[in-house]
Scaffold this motif. Sequence first.
Motif, mmCIF file in Angstrom:
data_model
loop_
_atom_site.group_PDB
_atom_site.id
_atom_site.type_symbol
_atom_site.label_atom_id
_atom_site.label_comp_id
_atom_site.label_asym_id
_atom_site.label_seq_id
_atom_site.Cartn_x
_atom_site.Cartn_y
_atom_site.Cartn_z
ATOM 1 N N SER A 1 2.697 5.526 7.433
ATOM 2 C CA SER A 1 1.949 4.627 8.472
ATOM 3 C C SER A 1 0.577 3.952 9.174
ATOM 4 O O SER A 1 0.044 3.330 9.472
ATOM 5 C CB SER A 1 3.601 3.885 8.769
ATOM 6 O OG SER A 1 4.424 3.261 7.266
ATOM 7 N N ILE B 1 1.303 6.091 -0.203
ATOM 8 C CA ILE B 1 0.735 7.047 -0.366
ATOM 9 C C ILE B 1 -0.020 7.394 -1.389
ATOM 10 O O ILE B 1 0.857 7.793 -2.923
ATOM 11 C CB ILE B 1 1.219 8.385 0.320
ATOM 12 C CG1 ILE B 1 1.993 7.713 1.622
ATOM 13 C CG2 ILE B 1 0.566 9.304 0.331
ATOM 14 C CD1 ILE B 1 3.042 8.153 2.182
ATOM 15 N N SER C 1 -4.062 9.871 -0.422
ATOM 16 C CA SER C 1 -5.580 9.264 0.438
ATOM 17 C C SER C 1 -4.209 7.141 0.282
ATOM 18 O O SER C 1 -3.040 7.968 -0.108
ATOM 19 C CB SER C 1 -6.517 9.023 -0.444
ATOM 20 O OG SER C 1 -6.526 8.605 -2.220
ATOM 21 N N PHE C 2 -4.829 6.605 0.290
ATOM 22 C CA PHE C 2 -3.319 5.941 0.437
ATOM 23 C C PHE C 2 -3.882 4.648 -0.628
ATOM 24 O O PHE C 2 -5.696 4.774 -0.630
ATOM 25 C CB PHE C 2 -3.716 5.028 1.516
ATOM 26 C CG PHE C 2 -3.246 5.187 2.870
ATOM 27 C CD1 PHE C 2 -2.023 6.463 2.461
ATOM 28 C CD2 PHE C 2 -4.554 6.282 3.838
ATOM 29 C CE1 PHE C 2 -1.609 7.002 3.980
ATOM 30 C CE2 PHE C 2 -3.717 6.584 4.714
ATOM 31 C CZ PHE C 2 -2.321 7.142 5.143
ATOM 32 N N MET D 1 -1.999 4.804 7.609
ATOM 33 C CA MET D 1 -2.659 3.737 6.654
ATOM 34 C C MET D 1 -3.012 2.367 8.281
ATOM 35 O O MET D 1 -4.681 2.130 7.397
ATOM 36 C CB MET D 1 -1.351 2.779 6.227
ATOM 37 C CG MET D 1 -1.306 3.531 4.692
ATOM 38 S SD MET D 1 0.457 2.769 4.083
ATOM 39 C CE MET D 1 0.787 3.807 2.938
ATOM 40 N N CYS D 2 -2.772 1.925 8.589
ATOM 41 C CA CYS D 2 -3.259 1.111 9.833
ATOM 42 C C CYS D 2 -4.384 1.096 10.051
ATOM 43 O O CYS D 2 -5.215 0.667 10.345
ATOM 44 C CB CYS D 2 -1.367 1.050 11.073
ATOM 45 S SG CYS D 2 -0.238 0.272 9.751
ATOM 46 N N LEU E 1 5.354 -1.620 6.996
ATOM 47 C CA LEU E 1 5.752 -0.596 7.260
ATOM 48 C C LEU E 1 7.270 0.252 7.175
ATOM 49 O O LEU E 1 7.463 -0.535 7.969
ATOM 50 C CB LEU E 1 3.837 -0.418 6.955
ATOM 51 C CG LEU E 1 2.810 -0.446 6.744
ATOM 52 C CD1 LEU E 1 1.400 0.070 7.152
ATOM 53 C CD2 LEU E 1 3.332 0.522 4.784
ATOM 54 N N GLN F 1 -6.786 3.245 8.984
ATOM 55 C CA GLN F 1 -7.825 2.787 8.479
ATOM 56 C C GLN F 1 -8.191 1.632 7.703
ATOM 57 O O GLN F 1 -9.229 1.547 7.537
ATOM 58 C CB GLN F 1 -6.917 3.754 6.484
ATOM 59 C CG GLN F 1 -7.671 3.573 5.318
ATOM 60 C CD GLN F 1 -7.839 4.065 4.236
ATOM 61 O OE1 GLN F 1 -6.848 3.197 3.995
ATOM 62 N NE2 GLN F 1 -8.029 4.867 3.648
ATOM 63 N N TRP F 2 -7.419 0.816 7.759
ATOM 64 C CA TRP F 2 -7.023 -0.870 7.623
ATOM 65 C C TRP F 2 -8.206 -1.614 8.769
ATOM 66 O O TRP F 2 -8.912 -2.359 8.335
ATOM 67 C CB TRP F 2 -5.692 -1.348 7.797
ATOM 68 C CG TRP F 2 -5.332 -1.156 6.078
ATOM 69 C CD1 TRP F 2 -5.841 -0.113 5.199
ATOM 70 C CD2 TRP F 2 -3.619 -1.405 5.846
ATOM 71 N NE1 TRP F 2 -3.940 0.042 4.652
ATOM 72 C CE2 TRP F 2 -3.160 -0.894 4.957
ATOM 73 C CE3 TRP F 2 -2.645 -1.664 6.751
ATOM 74 C CZ2 TRP F 2 -2.076 -0.604 4.457
ATOM 75 C CZ3 TRP F 2 -1.754 -2.113 6.241
ATOM 76 C CH2 TRP F 2 -0.990 -1.617 5.452
ATOM 77 N N CYS G 1 0.988 -1.055 -0.087
ATOM 78 C CA CYS G 1 -0.212 -0.043 -0.309
ATOM 79 C C CYS G 1 0.451 1.358 0.388
ATOM 80 O O CYS G 1 2.005 1.004 0.511
ATOM 81 C CB CYS G 1 -1.504 0.035 0.691
ATOM 82 S SG CYS G 1 -1.853 1.562 1.052
ATOM 83 N N PRO H 1 7.031 4.368 3.931
ATOM 84 C CA PRO H 1 5.697 3.467 2.493
ATOM 85 C C PRO H 1 6.391 4.734 1.435
ATOM 86 O O PRO H 1 6.983 5.013 0.977
ATOM 87 C CB PRO H 1 4.212 4.472 2.899
ATOM 88 C CG PRO H 1 4.482 4.814 4.007
ATOM 89 C CD PRO H 1 5.495 5.161 4.095
#
Length: 301
Positions: free
Chosen positions: A62, A15, A28-29, A65-66, A56, A68-69, A13, A87
């Motif tokens: 990072s 940026i 966004s990602f 991202m985590c 990451l 969001q996941w 993943c 990233p």
Amino acid sequence: MTTQPRVALIGECMIELQHRADGSLHQSFGGDTLNAAVYLRRELGDIGNVDYVTALGDDSFSDAMCQQWIDEGLGLGMVQRLAGRLPGLYCIQTDAKGERKFLYWRNEAAVRDCFTTPAAEPILASLPEYDVVYFSGITLAVLGEIGRERLLQTLIETRRRGSKVVFDNNYRPRLWASVEAARAAYHAVIAQVDIALLTEDDELALFGFTDSEQVFAAYPAIEEVVLKRGADACLIRYAGERFSVPAVKVEKVVDTTAAGDSFSAAYLASRLKGGSPEQAAVAGHELASRVIQVAGALIPR
């Protein structure tokens, strides 16, 4: 397949920067297997577990991202956080027809060491315990030679235990030193694939095939081959039979980013829920038709 399938998707993943008409950038990602993981989680609903496998950095991007996941319901138990790393980053530029061009900054991305760190050992050992292991041509490119070899051994063990391996061919020439290197990497893993989700244009570009018949002929041992052809009908070969499933017509295409990833996710989700290949392709086309009407890789839930 089990009624509560465990799926692991391996990849990167990044940026994502979307270049807008007024010159501004929206951050966004995104990334092909991450897009597929998010859409797969959404399509499966409350069924099973979807885990993302990557590496990451220890930076704020990072962290975001985590988060969001987690918000999307993805499992992070297979995500490594490498000190001092970052990233990758990419920018999407789209033309008036919605076709996109990508600019990448990813040479130092943490994912390049995903399968070479000491922490990778238990991750690699646990991957064959999943019901489905999913990866892409971009996964192959970013893992590097050592990572690819370790992935291959994991795929062999995954199939030995009776689990399914799913491959999306996503070929990006810029990620490879040469077309010969890419071909060698693809050939090495393709023998371990149960479901091949192939974009026709990528197959033609990578292997020089001239039509869909040559693509199908190249993979006689793969049980389920799905040939994605953009706005044209997708073609499927399963258990010796052939199907053609028309795409959903869209009046205005805004952004084709993640069209193939979302198709693959919905296709796989349908198959995991007991749908036929034809039903799965209908689901894939339906989701992709919605995705391409919104800017960016991940549309709002």
